[in-house]
Motif scaffolding. Structure first.
Motif, PDB file in Angstrom:
ATOM      1  N   ALA A 174      25.046  49.433  45.219  1.00 53.25           N
ATOM      2  CA  ALA A 174      26.125  49.986  46.039  1.00 53.25           C
ATOM      3  C   ALA A 174      26.989  50.946  45.230  1.00 53.25           C
ATOM      4  CB  ALA A 174      26.978  48.867  46.620  1.00 53.25           C
ATOM      5  N   THR A 175      27.186  50.647  43.951  1.00 52.24           N
ATOM      6  CA  THR A 175      27.951  51.544  43.088  1.00 52.24           C
ATOM      7  C   THR A 175      27.208  52.862  42.905  1.00 52.24           C
ATOM      8  OG1 THR A 175      29.000  49.715  41.899  1.00 52.24           O
ATOM      9  CG2 THR A 175      28.935  51.840  40.782  1.00 52.24           C
ATOM     10  N   ALA A 176      25.909  52.772  42.647  1.00 51.83           N
ATOM     11  CA  ALA A 176      25.115  53.977  42.399  1.00 51.83           C
ATOM     12  C   ALA A 176      25.005  54.861  43.639  1.00 51.83           C
ATOM     13  CB  ALA A 176      23.722  53.579  41.905  1.00 51.83           C
ATOM     14  N   ASP A 177      24.779  54.265  44.793  1.00 54.60           N
ATOM     15  CA  ASP A 177      24.507  55.047  46.004  1.00 54.60           C
ATOM     16  C   ASP A 177      25.757  55.360  46.825  1.00 54.60           C
ATOM     17  OD1 ASP A 177      21.937  54.650  45.159  1.00 54.60           O
ATOM     18  OD2 ASP A 177      21.301  53.461  46.884  1.00 54.60           O
ATOM     19  N   LEU A 178      26.694  54.398  46.861  1.00 52.38           N
ATOM     20  CA  LEU A 178      27.846  54.520  47.751  1.00 52.38           C
ATOM     21  C   LEU A 178      29.161  54.744  47.012  1.00 52.38           C
ATOM     22  CD1 LEU A 178      27.007  51.492  50.107  1.00 52.38           C
ATOM     23  CD2 LEU A 178      26.216  53.877  50.293  1.00 52.38           C
ATOM     24  N   GLY A 179      29.097  54.799  45.681  1.00 50.38           N
ATOM     25  CA  GLY A 179      30.328  54.942  44.914  1.00 50.38           C
ATOM     26  C   GLY A 179      31.221  53.718  45.020  1.00 50.38           C
ATOM     27  N   PHE A 180      30.629  52.558  45.260  1.00 52.11           N
ATOM     28  CA  PHE A 180      31.384  51.323  45.474  1.00 52.11           C
ATOM     29  C   PHE A 180      31.965  50.817  44.154  1.00 52.11           C
ATOM     30  CE2 PHE A 180      31.230  46.573  45.936  1.00 52.11           C
ATOM     31  CZ  PHE A 180      32.238  46.456  46.881  1.00 52.11           C
ATOM     32  N   ARG A 181      33.273  50.825  44.052  1.00 54.80           N
ATOM     33  CA  ARG A 181      33.968  50.346  42.857  1.00 54.80           C
ATOM     34  C   ARG A 181      35.104  49.412  43.289  1.00 54.80           C
ATOM     35  NH1 ARG A 181      32.002  55.273  41.793  1.00 54.80           N
ATOM     36  NH2 ARG A 181      30.948  55.574  39.787  1.00 54.80           N
ATOM     37  N   PRO A 182      34.779  48.147  43.536  1.00 51.67           N
ATOM     38  CA  PRO A 182      35.761  47.213  44.083  1.00 51.67           C
ATOM     39  C   PRO A 182      36.874  46.879  43.096  1.00 51.67           C
ATOM     40  CG  PRO A 182      33.788  46.047  43.422  1.00 51.67           C
ATOM     41  CD  PRO A 182      33.482  47.512  43.281  1.00 51.67           C
ATOM     42  N   ARG A 183      38.037  46.599  43.621  1.00 55.47           N
ATOM     43  CA  ARG A 183      39.205  46.258  42.807  1.00 55.47           C
ATOM     44  C   ARG A 183      39.073  44.840  42.255  1.00 55.47           C
ATOM     45  NH1 ARG A 183      43.015  46.996  47.854  1.00 55.47           N
ATOM     46  NH2 ARG A 183      41.244  48.361  48.285  1.00 55.47           N
ATOM     47  N   PRO A 184      39.796  44.537  41.160  1.00 58.35           N
ATOM     48  CA  PRO A 184      39.875  43.147  40.697  1.00 58.35           C
ATOM     49  C   PRO A 184      40.528  42.285  41.770  1.00 58.35           C
ATOM     50  CG  PRO A 184      40.706  44.669  39.034  1.00 58.35           C
ATOM     51  CD  PRO A 184      40.549  45.452  40.296  1.00 58.35           C
ATOM     52  N   PHE A 185      40.397  40.982  41.633  1.00 60.90           N
ATOM     53  CA  PHE A 185      40.950  40.066  42.626  1.00 60.90           C
ATOM     54  C   PHE A 185      42.468  39.974  42.492  1.00 60.90           C
ATOM     55  CE2 PHE A 185      41.960  35.549  43.820  1.00 60.90           C
ATOM     56  CZ  PHE A 185      41.906  35.770  45.194  1.00 60.90           C
ATOM     57  N   VAL A 186      43.154  40.505  43.484  1.00 60.21           N
ATOM     58  CA  VAL A 186      44.616  40.427  43.557  1.00 60.21           C
ATOM     59  C   VAL A 186      44.942  39.917  44.955  1.00 60.21           C
ATOM     60  CG1 VAL A 186      46.803  41.650  43.315  1.00 60.21           C
ATOM     61  CG2 VAL A 186      44.825  42.363  41.967  1.00 60.21           C
ATOM     62  N   PRO A 187      45.236  38.629  45.100  1.00 59.21           N
ATOM     63  CA  PRO A 187      45.306  38.001  46.421  1.00 59.21           C
ATOM     64  C   PRO A 187      46.195  38.682  47.439  1.00 59.21           C
ATOM     65  CG  PRO A 187      45.362  36.339  44.707  1.00 59.21           C
ATOM     66  CD  PRO A 187      45.445  37.662  44.021  1.00 59.21           C
ATOM     67  N   ARG A 188      47.340  39.215  47.031  1.00 59.53           N
ATOM     68  CA  ARG A 188      48.251  39.813  48.012  1.00 59.53           C
ATOM     69  C   ARG A 188      48.604  41.261  47.673  1.00 59.53           C
ATOM     70  NH1 ARG A 188      53.010  36.054  50.066  1.00 59.53           N
ATOM     71  NH2 ARG A 188      52.697  37.391  51.877  1.00 59.53           N
ATOM     72  N   GLY A 189      47.786  41.871  46.817  1.00 60.45           N
ATOM     73  CA  GLY A 189      48.005  43.282  46.529  1.00 60.45           C
ATOM     74  C   GLY A 189      48.909  43.557  45.350  1.00 60.45           C
ATOM     75  N   GLU A 190      49.403  42.506  44.692  1.00 60.07           N
ATOM     76  CA  GLU A 190      50.243  42.720  43.513  1.00 60.07           C
ATOM     77  C   GLU A 190      49.798  41.757  42.420  1.00 60.07           C
ATOM     78  OE1 GLU A 190      51.964  39.385  45.788  1.00 60.07           O
ATOM     79  OE2 GLU A 190      51.402  41.434  46.311  1.00 60.07           O
ATOM     80  N   PRO A 191      49.927  42.151  41.154  1.00 59.43           N
ATOM     81  CA  PRO A 191      49.484  41.288  40.068  1.00 59.43           C
ATOM     82  C   PRO A 191      50.351  40.048  39.960  1.00 59.43           C
ATOM     83  CG  PRO A 191      50.683  43.174  39.196  1.00 59.43           C
ATOM     84  CD  PRO A 191      50.519  43.414  40.666  1.00 59.43           C
ATOM     85  N   VAL A 192      49.744  38.949  39.515  1.00 59.20           N
ATOM     86  CA  VAL A 192      50.483  37.704  39.292  1.00 59.20           C
ATOM     87  C   VAL A 192      50.122  37.154  37.926  1.00 59.20           C
ATOM     88  CG1 VAL A 192      50.575  37.126  41.740  1.00 59.20           C
ATOM     89  CG2 VAL A 192      48.671  36.326  40.374  1.00 59.20           C
ATOM     90  N   ALA A 193      51.018  36.363  37.378  1.00 64.40           N
ATOM     91  CA  ALA A 193      50.772  35.754  36.076  1.00 64.40           C
ATOM     92  C   ALA A 193      50.028  34.443  36.269  1.00 64.40           C
ATOM     93  CB  ALA A 193      52.102  35.496  35.367  1.00 64.40           C
ATOM     94  N   VAL A 194      48.972  34.234  35.492  1.00 61.11           N
ATOM     95  CA  VAL A 194      48.215  32.997  35.541  1.00 61.11           C
ATOM     96  C   VAL A 194      48.482  32.226  34.259  1.00 61.11           C
ATOM     97  CG1 VAL A 194      45.912  31.997  35.724  1.00 61.11           C
ATOM     98  CG2 VAL A 194      46.434  34.128  36.898  1.00 61.11           C
ATOM     99  N   SER A 195      48.717  30.927  34.377  1.00 54.49           N
ATOM    100  CA  SER A 195      49.103  30.142  33.207  1.00 54.49           C
ATOM    101  C   SER A 195      48.007  30.152  32.160  1.00 54.49           C
ATOM    102  CB  SER A 195      49.396  28.698  33.622  1.00 54.49           C
ATOM    103  OG  SER A 195      48.210  28.046  34.016  1.00 54.49           O
ATOM    104  N   ARG A 196      48.400  30.180  30.887  1.00 53.26           N
ATOM    105  CA  ARG A 196      47.432  30.216  29.795  1.00 53.26           C
ATOM    106  C   ARG A 196      46.582  28.955  29.761  1.00 53.26           C
ATOM    107  NH1 ARG A 196      48.452  34.243  26.153  1.00 53.26           N
ATOM    108  NH2 ARG A 196      50.413  35.364  26.414  1.00 53.26           N
ATOM    109  N   GLY A 197      47.187  27.822  30.117  1.00 53.19           N
ATOM    110  CA  GLY A 197      46.440  26.568  30.077  1.00 53.19           C
ATOM    111  C   GLY A 197      45.245  26.587  31.009  1.00 53.19           C
ATOM    112  N   ARG A 198      45.445  27.052  32.260  1.00 53.20           N
ATOM    113  CA  ARG A 198      44.340  27.081  33.205  1.00 53.20           C
ATOM    114  C   ARG A 198      43.327  28.137  32.826  1.00 53.20           C
ATOM    115  NH1 ARG A 198      43.989  25.213  38.254  1.00 53.20           N
ATOM    116  NH2 ARG A 198      45.274  23.574  37.384  1.00 53.20           N
ATOM    117  N   GLU A 199      43.775  29.266  32.266  1.00 52.75           N
ATOM    118  CA  GLU A 199      42.842  30.300  31.827  1.00 52.75           C
ATOM    119  C   GLU A 199      41.904  29.747  30.764  1.00 52.75           C
ATOM    120  OE1 GLU A 199      45.263  33.552  30.585  1.00 52.75           O
ATOM    121  OE2 GLU A 199      44.880  34.670  32.415  1.00 52.75           O
ATOM    122  N   ARG A 200      42.478  28.960  29.798  1.00 47.42           N
ATOM    123  CA  ARG A 200      41.647  28.399  28.741  1.00 47.42           C
ATOM    124  C   ARG A 200      40.672  27.378  29.298  1.00 47.42           C
ATOM    125  NH1 ARG A 200      46.512  28.477  25.755  1.00 47.42           N
ATOM    126  NH2 ARG A 200      46.868  26.287  26.246  1.00 47.42           N
ATOM    127  N   ALA A 201      41.115  26.617  30.318  1.00 48.56           N
ATOM    128  CA  ALA A 201      40.282  25.551  30.861  1.00 48.56           C
ATOM    129  C   ALA A 201      38.994  26.088  31.465  1.00 48.56           C
ATOM    130  CB  ALA A 201      41.054  24.759  31.911  1.00 48.56           C
TER     131      ALA A 201
END
Length: 301
Positions: free
Chosen positions: A265-292
């Motif tokens: 899809a990227t090669a043929d359609l130029g599909f470049r999806p955004r990272p996962f941002v649930p409501r359109g704005e960045p949020v901080a994720v706790s370091r503990g859960r990231e490590r887990a």
């Protein structure tokens, strides 16, 4: 051009894109919104299967966002209105639910596969260029039935149940990115028959839940249930309406990787999806859960 399923989640993003590009849009829905019907600069709303409105002789390009089996029911009508190119949404559930322990999920996978084949066979016979797009978990963070359901559960109960470690990888894809891929596929001169549309970020299910909670201003509280307990509680939870969409198979999948390569899809359609941002704005994720869960994460192609 025409859009089947104009009031769908993806349709809410697709139709404004088409209008901004100067297209005259014939938007089809079994329940067209009265407030938008025949607006001066909006789409022309009609019910699928009905005669074309006055002044519209044929509609050669279509995007179908309704369930695939509904599209199959409308193939004769699409032929009658002069369809030459068709892009339509399927789902990666066709792949991920084929071997599900839930009979209803296996039936869904079978219905998707049967409908895909029916459309592609019809298109080849009629000389129509047809493109099937299989997105992963579609979200907009507000009105979808995936990500928003997680936030709704936490609001109601104060926590979200996980089955075991819940480290299976996911690639949620934003509805607007899906809309853009549909638009490009509908006008591509030589598209492939099938494309996968996965999100721009791979993250473990446990991380996905935390990020959703943070984006909605909710405390990211989870309760990890062993698989036997999840299976035991899923049926009464659904039957009592506590969590209507829950199933035993859903818990098992929390520990399975449901990720897909969208390189075509990227090669043929130029599909470049955004990272996962649930409501359109960045949020901080706790370091503990990231490590887990960090050992389960990886880049998306």
């Amino acid at each position: 051009m025409g859009v089947l399923g104009g009031t769908s989640l993806v349709g809410r993003f697709l139709i404004p894109r088409l209008l901004r590009r100067g297209h005259t849009v014939l938007a089809c829905s079994r329940t067209p919104p009265k407030s938008l019907a025949q607006a001066a600069k909006g789409p022309i709303w009609v019910r699928p299967g009905q005669p074309l409105p006055d002044g519209v002789d044929r509609v050669p390009v279509w995007i179908s966002l309704c369930p695939l089996w509904v599209t199959v029911e409308l193939l004769e009508w699409l032929d009658s209105v002069g369809t030459e190119q068709l892009a339509l949404l399927s789902s990666t559930s066709l792949v991920t639910k084929q071997q599900s322990g839930d009979p209803a999920e296996r039936l869904l996978a079978t219905r998707l596969a049967t409908a895909e084949q029916a459309v592609l066979t019809w298109a080849e016979r009629q000389g129509v260029i047809a493109t099937v797009l299989r997105p992963t978990m579609i979200y907009d963070g507000r009105s979808d039935k995936n990500i928003s359901a997680i936030a709704a559960c936490v609001r109601r109960f104060g926590w979200f149940p996980l089955c075991g470690p819940a480290t299976g990888l996911r690639q949620p894809v934003h509805a607007d990115d899906v809309a853009m891929a549909c638009l490009t596929a509908a006008f591509h001169p030589e598209p492939r028959p099938i494309y996968t549309l996965s999100g721009g970020e791979r993250l473990a299910f446990c991380d996905l839940v935390e990020r959703v909670c943070c984006s909605h201003g909710l405390a990211p509280r989870t309760v990890r249930l062993p698989e036997w307990a999840w299976r035991l509680l899923a049926i009464p939870a659904a039957s009592l309406g506590l969590v209507p969409a829950v199933s035993a198979a859903m818990g098992v999948r929390m520990n399975e990787d449901l990720v897909f390569d969208h390189a075509d899809a990227t090669a043929d359609l130029g599909f470049r999806p955004r990272p996962f941002v649930p409501r359109g704005e960045p949020v901080a994720v706790s370091r503990g859960r990231e490590r887990a869960c960090s050992d389960r994460q990886g880049p998306s192609r």
